[in-house]
Design an enzyme around this catalytic site. Structure first.
Site, PDB file in Angstrom:
ATOM      1  N   GLY A  47       0.771  -1.244   0.000  1.00 16.91           N
ATOM      2  CA  GLY A  47       0.000   0.000   0.000  1.00 16.91           C
ATOM      3  C   GLY A  47       0.799   1.290   0.000  1.00 16.91           C
ATOM      4  O   GLY A  47       0.336   2.315  -0.481  1.00 16.91           O
ATOM      5  N   GLU A 102       3.749   4.057   6.112  1.00 13.22           N
ATOM      6  CA  GLU A 102       2.619   3.126   5.948  1.00 13.22           C
ATOM      7  C   GLU A 102       1.482   3.853   5.239  1.00 13.22           C
ATOM      8  O   GLU A 102       1.414   5.082   5.244  1.00 13.22           O
ATOM      9  CB  GLU A 102       2.227   2.608   7.345  1.00 13.22           C
ATOM     10  CG  GLU A 102       0.941   1.839   7.487  1.00 13.22           C
ATOM     11  CD  GLU A 102       0.877   0.515   6.743  1.00 13.22           C
ATOM     12  OE1 GLU A 102       1.265   0.452   5.572  1.00 13.22           O
ATOM     13  OE2 GLU A 102       0.358  -0.450   7.335  1.00 13.22           O
ATOM     14  N   ASP A 103       0.596   3.088   4.613  1.00 15.70           N
ATOM     15  CA  ASP A 103      -0.494   3.723   3.874  1.00 15.70           C
ATOM     16  C   ASP A 103      -1.578   4.275   4.795  1.00 15.70           C
ATOM     17  O   ASP A 103      -1.839   5.472   4.812  1.00 15.70           O
ATOM     18  CB  ASP A 103      -1.082   2.755   2.821  1.00 15.70           C
ATOM     19  CG  ASP A 103      -1.516   1.398   3.396  1.00 15.70           C
ATOM     20  OD1 ASP A 103      -1.417   1.196   4.621  1.00 15.70           O
ATOM     21  OD2 ASP A 103      -1.951   0.541   2.602  1.00 15.70           O
ATOM     22  N   ASP A 106      -5.899   2.221  10.725  1.00 13.98           N
ATOM     23  CA  ASP A 106      -7.312   2.089  11.096  1.00 13.98           C
ATOM     24  C   ASP A 106      -7.363   1.806  12.596  1.00 13.98           C
ATOM     25  O   ASP A 106      -7.441   2.716  13.409  1.00 13.98           O
ATOM     26  CB  ASP A 106      -7.943   0.979  10.243  1.00 13.98           C
ATOM     27  CG  ASP A 106      -9.430   0.828  10.499  1.00 13.98           C
ATOM     28  OD1 ASP A 106      -9.974   1.589  11.316  1.00 13.98           O
ATOM     29  OD2 ASP A 106     -10.070  -0.055   9.892  1.00 13.98           O
ATOM     30  N   LYS A 134      -7.611   6.747   9.928  1.00 14.81           N
ATOM     31  CA  LYS A 134      -9.065   6.620   9.870  1.00 14.81           C
ATOM     32  C   LYS A 134      -9.799   6.985  11.144  1.00 14.81           C
ATOM     33  O   LYS A 134     -10.898   7.513  11.094  1.00 14.81           O
ATOM     34  CB  LYS A 134      -9.438   5.181   9.516  1.00 14.81           C
ATOM     35  CG  LYS A 134      -9.578   4.958   8.041  1.00 14.81           C
ATOM     36  CD  LYS A 134     -10.252   3.644   7.789  1.00 14.81           C
ATOM     37  CE  LYS A 134     -10.268   3.372   6.318  1.00 14.81           C
ATOM     38  NZ  LYS A 134     -10.804   2.050   6.013  1.00 14.81           N
ATOM     39  N   VAL A 156     -11.037   3.476   1.288  1.00  7.68           N
ATOM     40  CA  VAL A 156     -10.437   4.321   0.255  1.00  7.68           C
ATOM     41  C   VAL A 156      -9.436   3.529  -0.582  1.00  7.68           C
ATOM     42  O   VAL A 156      -8.816   2.567  -0.109  1.00  7.68           O
ATOM     43  CB  VAL A 156      -9.756   5.570   0.873  1.00  7.68           C
ATOM     44  CG1 VAL A 156     -10.799   6.556   1.395  1.00  7.68           C
ATOM     45  CG2 VAL A 156      -8.777   5.195   1.979  1.00  7.68           C
ATOM     46  N   ASP A 162      -5.578  -0.260  -2.049  1.00  5.77           N
ATOM     47  CA  ASP A 162      -6.365  -1.166  -2.882  1.00  5.77           C
ATOM     48  C   ASP A 162      -7.682  -1.572  -2.236  1.00  5.77           C
ATOM     49  O   ASP A 162      -7.896  -1.414  -1.032  1.00  5.77           O
ATOM     50  CB  ASP A 162      -5.570  -2.454  -3.138  1.00  5.77           C
ATOM     51  CG  ASP A 162      -5.560  -3.365  -1.912  1.00  5.77           C
ATOM     52  OD1 ASP A 162      -5.171  -2.877  -0.827  1.00  5.77           O
ATOM     53  OD2 ASP A 162      -5.955  -4.540  -2.024  1.00  5.77           O
TER      54      ASP A 162
HETATM   55  P1  IMP Z   1      -5.175  -1.533  11.113  1.00  3.09           P
HETATM   56  O1  IMP Z   1      -4.243  -2.619  11.532  1.00  3.09           O
HETATM   57  O2  IMP Z   1      -6.597  -1.776  11.605  1.00  3.09           O
HETATM   58  O3  IMP Z   1      -4.685  -0.157  11.502  1.00  3.09           O
HETATM   59  O4  IMP Z   1      -5.301  -1.604   9.525  1.00  3.09           O
HETATM   60  C1  IMP Z   1      -4.417  -0.976   8.698  1.00  3.09           C
HETATM   61  C2  IMP Z   1      -4.187  -1.772   7.424  1.00  3.09           C
HETATM   62  O5  IMP Z   1      -5.422  -2.112   6.802  1.00  3.09           O
HETATM   63  C3  IMP Z   1      -3.445  -0.909   6.424  1.00  3.09           C
HETATM   64  O6  IMP Z   1      -2.092  -1.277   6.404  1.00  3.09           O
HETATM   65  C4  IMP Z   1      -4.120  -1.202   5.098  1.00  3.09           C
HETATM   66  O7  IMP Z   1      -3.385  -2.194   4.408  1.00  3.09           O
HETATM   67  C5  IMP Z   1      -5.465  -1.763   5.431  1.00  3.09           C
HETATM   68  N1  IMP Z   1      -6.545  -0.767   5.252  1.00  3.09           N
HETATM   69  C6  IMP Z   1      -7.320  -0.237   6.211  1.00  3.09           C
HETATM   70  N2  IMP Z   1      -8.213   0.603   5.689  1.00  3.09           N
HETATM   71  C7  IMP Z   1      -8.005   0.623   4.361  1.00  3.09           C
HETATM   72  C8  IMP Z   1      -8.648   1.341   3.269  1.00  3.09           C
HETATM   73  O8  IMP Z   1      -9.588   2.133   3.418  1.00  3.09           O
HETATM   74  N3  IMP Z   1      -8.152   1.095   2.037  1.00  3.09           N
HETATM   75  C9  IMP Z   1      -7.113   0.234   1.804  1.00  3.09           C
HETATM   76  N4  IMP Z   1      -6.483  -0.445   2.806  1.00  3.09           N
HETATM   77  C10 IMP Z   1      -6.938  -0.256   4.070  1.00  3.09           C
HETATM   78 MG    MG Z   2      -1.029  -2.014   4.603  1.00  3.96          MG
END
Ligand code: IMP
Ligand code: MG
Length: 182
Positions: A47, A102-103, A106, A134, A156, A162
């Site tokens: 990402g 990082e992209d 969340d 997010k 997104v 993606d």
């Molecule tokens: P977390 O571990 O819940 O913070 O999730 C983060 C990971 O989920 C990121 O590294 C992304 O790869 C993926 N991700 C979360 N939301 C999105 C989105 O809206 N679009 C694309 N990838 C996302």
């Molecule tokens: Mg990721």
């Protein structure tokens, strides 16, 4: 050629706004690391590949680039599997100044895992840079030093991001109907 998917997700953050924000982040990162002779940027595949590319080219300090890759994000499998490292950096990071790129954050679980993985290797400094965040502070498990955009809980895509491995190469950030879409 009739089976080509022509769906274009609506624009959420236009290309020009992304460029301005990446510029600002690059200025801050450069200023915060003034005097560092070889900043190590670590991008999280896949990402962050476009964001990292643009960011790296705007930095005004010398830097190197490396990558890590994690197991695919899968909302249903997260609790069962957690986050798994599938590709590590090739360089030694002990004593290096590092910015992890990082992209999206969340829940913060992915970034917290990465920060922990790198911190135990004792870099001289470790900062985190994400294109988008997010959730509000209550959703954060990891420290964020540089944030591109605060966005609502929508799925997104584009600019590296993606949905089902599609839309990564869109030049803007768009919204699709997905796990987090309204
Ligand atoms: P977390 O571990 O819940 O913070 O999730 C983060 C990971 O989920 C990121 O590294 C992304 O790869 C993926 N991700 C979360 N939301 C999105 C989105 O809206 N679009 C694309 N990838 C996302
Ligand atoms: Mg990721």
């Amino acid at each position: 050629m009739t089976s080509v998917n022509v769906f274009r997700p609506p624009v959420f953050i236009p290309e020009t706004a992304i460029a301005e924000r990446v510029d600002a982040l690059a200025r801050r990162i450069s200023a915060d690391h003034a005097g560092v002779d070889d900043l190590l940027l670590i991008g999280v595949l896949r990402g962050a590949f476009i964001f990292l590319g643009d960011l790296a080219r705007r930095l005004t300090i010398p830097c190197s680039v490396d990558f890590m890759a994690l197991s695919q994000y899968d909302r249903d499998a997260t609790t069962a599997e957690g986050v798994r490292l599938v590709m590590d950096v090739r360089v030694e990071i002990r004593g290096r100044h590092v910015v992890l790129v990082e992209d999206i954050v969340d829940s913060g679980e992915t970034l917290a895992f990465l920060v922990h993985t790198l911190e135990v290797r004792r870099p001289a400094s470790l900062r985190t840079c994400v294109l988008a965040r997010k959730r509000g502070p209550e959703g954060r498990l990891a420290r964020l030093d540089y944030v591109g955009f605060d966005i609502p809980d929508r799925w997104v895509v584009g600019y590296g991001l993606d949905y089902d491995n599609k839309f990564r190469t869109l030049p803007y950030i768009g919204v699709v109907h997905g796990p987090d879409a309204l």
